[in-house]
Design a protein around this motif. Structure first.
Motif, PDB file in Angstrom:
ATOM      1  N   TYR A 120      27.239  -2.451  10.979  1.00  0.00           N
ATOM      2  CA  TYR A 120      28.481  -1.689  10.857  1.00  0.00           C
ATOM      3  C   TYR A 120      28.549  -0.573  11.900  1.00  0.00           C
ATOM      4  N   SER A 121      27.476   0.165  12.060  1.00  0.00           N
ATOM      5  CA  SER A 121      27.455   1.272  13.012  1.00  0.00           C
ATOM      6  C   SER A 121      27.689   0.771  14.438  1.00  0.00           C
ATOM      7  N   GLY A 122      27.107  -0.381  14.766  1.00  0.00           N
ATOM      8  CA  GLY A 122      27.295  -0.948  16.100  1.00  0.00           C
ATOM      9  C   GLY A 122      28.731  -1.349  16.354  1.00  0.00           C
ATOM     10  N   TYR A 123      29.334  -2.049  15.386  1.00  0.00           N
ATOM     11  CA  TYR A 123      30.736  -2.439  15.554  1.00  0.00           C
ATOM     12  C   TYR A 123      31.650  -1.218  15.539  1.00  0.00           C
ATOM     13  N   LEU A 124      31.282  -0.199  14.765  1.00  0.00           N
ATOM     14  CA  LEU A 124      32.106   1.009  14.697  1.00  0.00           C
ATOM     15  C   LEU A 124      32.146   1.718  16.044  1.00  0.00           C
ATOM     16  N   ILE A 125      30.980   1.950  16.640  1.00  0.00           N
ATOM     17  CA  ILE A 125      30.959   2.654  17.915  1.00  0.00           C
ATOM     18  C   ILE A 125      31.569   1.786  19.020  1.00  0.00           C
ATOM     19  N   GLY A 126      31.376   0.461  18.916  1.00  0.00           N
ATOM     20  CA  GLY A 126      32.004  -0.433  19.880  1.00  0.00           C
ATOM     21  C   GLY A 126      33.513  -0.390  19.775  1.00  0.00           C
ATOM     22  N   TYR A 127      34.011  -0.407  18.538  1.00  0.00           N
ATOM     23  CA  TYR A 127      35.454  -0.308  18.327  1.00  0.00           C
ATOM     24  C   TYR A 127      35.998   0.998  18.912  1.00  0.00           C
ATOM     25  N   VAL A 128      35.306   2.102  18.687  1.00  0.00           N
ATOM     26  CA  VAL A 128      35.772   3.400  19.171  1.00  0.00           C
ATOM     27  C   VAL A 128      35.902   3.386  20.700  1.00  0.00           C
ATOM     28  N   HIS A 129      34.883   2.877  21.400  1.00  0.00           N
ATOM     29  CA  HIS A 129      34.944   2.815  22.867  1.00  0.00           C
ATOM     30  C   HIS A 129      36.116   1.945  23.328  1.00  0.00           C
ATOM     31  N   LEU A 130      36.239   0.752  22.744  1.00  0.00           N
ATOM     32  CA  LEU A 130      37.286  -0.181  23.147  1.00  0.00           C
ATOM     33  C   LEU A 130      38.666   0.345  22.780  1.00  0.00           C
ATOM     34  N   SER A 131      38.777   0.942  21.595  1.00  0.00           N
ATOM     35  CA  SER A 131      40.058   1.476  21.143  1.00  0.00           C
ATOM     36  C   SER A 131      40.529   2.621  22.034  1.00  0.00           C
ATOM     37  N   ASN A 132      39.617   3.501  22.410  1.00  0.00           N
ATOM     38  CA  ASN A 132      39.982   4.612  23.294  1.00  0.00           C
ATOM     39  C   ASN A 132      40.484   4.098  24.648  1.00  0.00           C
ATOM     40  N   ALA A 133      39.828   3.054  25.159  1.00  0.00           N
ATOM     41  CA  ALA A 133      40.260   2.479  26.437  1.00  0.00           C
ATOM     42  C   ALA A 133      41.621   1.815  26.286  1.00  0.00           C
ATOM     43  N   LEU A 134      41.825   1.108  25.164  1.00  0.00           N
ATOM     44  CA  LEU A 134      43.101   0.430  24.942  1.00  0.00           C
ATOM     45  C   LEU A 134      44.234   1.440  24.764  1.00  0.00           C
TER      46      LEU A 134
END
Length: 360
Positions: free
Chosen positions: A274-288
Motif C-alpha cells: 500500500y505504501s509503495g502504491y501510495l507514494i507512486g500515485y502521489v508522484h504520478l498524480s502531481n505530474a499529471l
C-alpha cells in the motif's frame, strides 16, 4: 611570515593535505569507471563493515555523531573567543590558530563525506545497472500509468487495517519488524540489489527531522539508515525501502524513489504494498496535475476515501512544520544535490515519474 608558518606548521600541513584530497576528488569525479570501482570495491565494503558494527548498538550513532560535531563547533567558537581575549599581545596569532583548527576540521569532514558518499553520485547508478532509462513521457502514457496506480492503491488500501478515523493503522513496530524481508522479491530481476539488510534505526529526535522537512536519511559515516518515526505511518514503509536503496550505494534520490516503489509493491506485505502504491500515485498524480488538470480530476475522483484521508493527513502533518528552518534545510539540501551533479536539485524527484512510466 616564516615564524608564522613555523608556529602553525602541523595545522598548515593538515590543511594542505585535506585541500589536495578534495582537489583530487574534484578532478577525478567525472571518471565514471574509476568512481564505480571505488564504490564497488573500496567505499561500499568499508561502509558495510562499519555499519555491521554500528548496528550492534540500537540507537543511531550517526545522530549522536552529528550532535557531538555541532557541540564541538559551538564549544570551539566560545573557547576561541575566550583565548583570543586573554592572549593580549598575541591575539592575531591565537585567532589564526583557532581558525586553522576549525578549517582543518571542516575540510576533513568534507573530504570524508566526499569519499564516503560524494563519489556515489558519479558511479554507475540504477539506470546504468538495470538498463531502465528515464525518457520523455507523453500525457497519454502518464495518464495510463497513473490510472493503473490509482486502481492498485485502492485495492491495496482495502488490505490494511484502519483506525476509527479511517486512517492507516499498521504499527511502526510491525513495519520495522518486516523491513529486512522486503528486497528478496526483486533479486532475480535486479541481482545487483542483493545484500543482507539490517533493521533501520529510529531517530531519537524525529521532530527535529520533521522541522527540517525530512522523513529519513542514510548516514554514510556510520552505514546506518535512520527513520523519522513522528511523521505519518502510511509513508513509513516506502521510506524505509528508499533508505535501504541508499544503503545499497545508490545516491540518486529519484532512482531510490523508483526502487522503493517497485520493491514495496512487489514484496507481498500489505503495509509495504500500500505504501509503495501510495507514494507512486502521489508522484504520478502531481505530474499529471501539471500536464492535464482534467485528467487529474478524473483519477482523483476514482480514489477511495481512505486513500484520500491518508494523503490529507500527511499534508496536514507537514503543513504544521512549515517554517524558516524547513526552508533553509531544503535549500541547503537542494544546493548539496546540485553540487554533486544532480542539476535539478530537489526537483529531480520528478524524474521518478519518467522511470515509472518507462517501467510500467
Amino acid at each position: 611570515m616564516k615564524p608564522f608558518f613555523r608556529r602553525h606548521r602541523p595545522l598548515l600541513l593538515w590543511l594542505t593535505a585535506a585541500g589536495l584530497l578534495l582537489a583530487l576528488f574534484l578532478l577525478t569525479r567525472g571518471h565514471q569507471p574509476l568512481m564505480t570501482f571505488l564504490v564497488d570495491y573500496v567505499t561500499q565494503p568499508a561502509k558495510n563493515a562499519i555499519g555491521a558494527v554500528c548496528y550492534l548498538i540500537p540507537i543511531p550513532l550517526a545522530e549522536l555523531l552529528y550532535i557531538a560535531a555541532g557541540l564541538w563547533v559551538m564549544v570551539h567558537i566560545v573557547r576561541s573567543a575566550i583565548l583570543i581575549r586573554r592572549a593580549k599581545g598575541r591575539r592575531w596569532d591565537t585567532a589564526c590558530r583557532r581558525l586553522l583548527i576549525l578549517l582543518c576540521a571542516a575540510l576533513t569532514a568534507l573530504d570524508w563525506f566526499c569519499l564516503a558518499w560524494g563519489i556515489n553520485y558519479y558511479a554507475d547508478g540504477f539506470q546504468d545497472k538495470s538498463g531502465i532509462r528515464a525518457q520523455q513521457v507523453s500525457t497519454e502514457e502518464l495518464y495510463r500509468v497513473a490510472a493503473y496506480f490509482t486502481q492498485q492503491v485502492n485495492l491495496a488500501s482495502r488490505q490494511v487495517p484502519r483506525d476509527e478515523n479511517g486512517l492507516f493503522a499498521v504499527s511502526r513496530d510491525e513495519i520495522f519488524a518486516h523491513s529486512t524481508e522486503i528486497y528478496p522479491c526483486v533479486y532475480e530481476e535486479f541481482p545487483f540489489l542483493s545484500r543482507q539488510d539490517r533493521t533501520p534505526k529510529r531517530m531519537l529526535f524525529s521532530q527535529l527531522l520533521s522541522a527540517m522537512g525530512f522523513t529519513g536519511y542514510y548516514a554514510p559515516f556510520t552505514g546506518e539508515s535512520v527513520l523519522n518515526v513522528d511523521s505519518p505511518e502510511a509513508y513509513l514503509p516506502s521510506t524505509i525501502v528508499h533508505e535501504l536503496a541508499h544503503q545499497r550505494g545508490f545516491a540518486s534520490e529519484q532512482e531510490c524513489n523508483f526502487i522503493s516503489i517497485v520493491v514495496s509493491t512487489r514484496c507481498g506485505l500489505p503495509a509495504y504494498v500500500y505504501s509503495g502504491y501510495l507514494i507512486g500515485y502521489v508522484h504520478l498524480s502531481n505530474a499529471l496535475y501539471r500536464a492535464d488538470r482534467a485528467l487529474w480530476e478524473t483519477l482523483r475522483g476514482q480514489l477511495d476515501e481512505e486513500v484520500l484521508l491518508d494523503i490529507r493527513n500527511n499534508s496536514l502533518y507537514w503543513q504544521k512544520w512549515e517554517s524558516p528552518v524547513d526552508t533553509v534545510s531544503q535549500k541547503a539540501y537542494d544546493t548539496l544535490l546540485k553540487g554533486y551533479g544532480q542539476t535539478a536539485g530537489v526537483q529531480s524527484y520528478g524524474t521518478v515519474v519518467d522511470l515509472l512510466v518507462a517501467y510500467y
